[in-house]
Write a protein that holds these residues in place. Sequence first.
Motif, PDB file in Angstrom:
ATOM      1  N   GLU A 298      -5.000  -1.870  -6.637  1.00 19.68           N
ATOM      2  CA  GLU A 298      -6.371  -2.210  -6.255  1.00 19.68           C
ATOM      3  C   GLU A 298      -6.390  -3.600  -5.636  1.00 19.68           C
TER       4      GLU A 298
ATOM      5  N   ALA B 223       0.824  -1.206   0.000  1.00 23.30           N
ATOM      6  CA  ALA B 223       0.000   0.000   0.000  1.00 23.30           C
ATOM      7  C   ALA B 223       0.859   1.256   0.000  1.00 23.30           C
TER       8      ALA B 223
ATOM      9  N   ASN C 235      -1.630   3.095  -5.720  1.00 21.51           N
ATOM     10  CA  ASN C 235      -2.723   2.949  -6.685  1.00 21.51           C
ATOM     11  C   ASN C 235      -3.111   1.489  -6.917  1.00 21.51           C
TER      12      ASN C 235
ATOM     13  N   GLN D  10      -6.813   2.242  -0.314  1.00 25.46           N
ATOM     14  CA  GLN D  10      -6.813   1.534  -1.593  1.00 25.46           C
ATOM     15  C   GLN D  10      -8.240   1.219  -2.013  1.00 25.46           C
TER      16      GLN D  10
ATOM     17  N   SER E  35      -8.330  -1.590   3.409  1.00 26.29           N
ATOM     18  CA  SER E  35      -8.398  -0.470   2.466  1.00 26.29           C
ATOM     19  C   SER E  35      -8.831   0.819   3.153  1.00 26.29           C
TER      20      SER E  35
END
Length: 376
Positions: A245, A238, A243, A272, A267
């Motif tokens: 996913e 992360a 970016n 994320q 996330s």
Amino acid sequence: MSQVTESAVRSALSRVEDPEIGKPITELGMVKSIAVDGDDVAVEIYLTIAACPMKNTLTTNTQAAVEELEGVGKVSVTTDVMSDQQRRELRTSLRGDAAQPEIPFAQPGSTTRVYAVASGKGGVGKSSMTVNLATALAARGLRVGILDADIYGHSVPGMLGNEDNPHQVDDMIMPPIAHNVKVISIAHFVEGNAPVVWRGPMLHRAIQQFLSDVFWGDLDFLFLDLPPGTGDVAISVAQLVPNAELLIVTTPQAAAAQVAERAGTISQQTRQRVAGVIENMGAMVMPDGSTMEIFGSGGGEIVAERLSTLTGSEVPLLGQVPLDPKLREHGDDGSPIVISEPGSPTAQAINTIVDKLMVRRSSIAGKPLGLGVTRH
């Protein structure tokens, strides 16, 4: 009089790409000499290293390209090895002359879709999904790489049937290629099945080097096979590739779904995007066409719904992959099921997921297009 010219040969060679770098050998300074004697042509090309694993591919493709010329006679292809200076120049042309290499996927202009494949617990088939998604995309002609970020439980090279080791060009690491997928793993750097006994900072440095020191080229997709849970590697990914996913892999079992939910909620801390949920080991298709839900049902839907609520944005259930012994068998023999049995229900389910991953959800609305304006 022969109509074969040196310029025609060089033009033909411009169609020959180095498989590892993905650029024509004429652009990479790999054509050492061209000799035309009547209708016969002799070409000598440079290899980056003496033990270049792509030597046969390069010589075969070079010969085939020249043989396509009209009126050509005998074609011979020989090889030489680049000097240290030539390798440095090649490295500079590809990566620039920065003292510390950057992570290309973290740069604002990167067009590579980066997917970090995560799970709350082990044994849900996360690595199997990573390998099959990557090879399915590569089979469609896309440029794909896998970073085996599961340092302690690395398994990707074996699932790809890869026995080659990386090699260096100057200070660039050239990753092996299997089923047209570039792959790097700590398995390439340890002896046999030796365990990796590292603390967090070592894990972070390994992932950083895999991202920056490896020459990935212009990838369309990069998959990172994360270890289970929400530990050091997930946090490092992360930080290094913000970016990236998340793809969350779970099974239909309710207990597994609860653990997978934790992997997805990371996330909220890392900011994320969760690209979706994949339910593996779903209903098993029996020989008579009936199905058996060995691990229950509904786990994938539960995880997708809960993550949608927790993150405040839609997290889709990308697909449900049936439980299939052949998925395991083909993983063991290094021939992913999407390639070896593309018509199977399992391969079709994985390809349905691939269809969804290939569609970008982001819009270009409001973004600068970089178009110049010419005034008269």
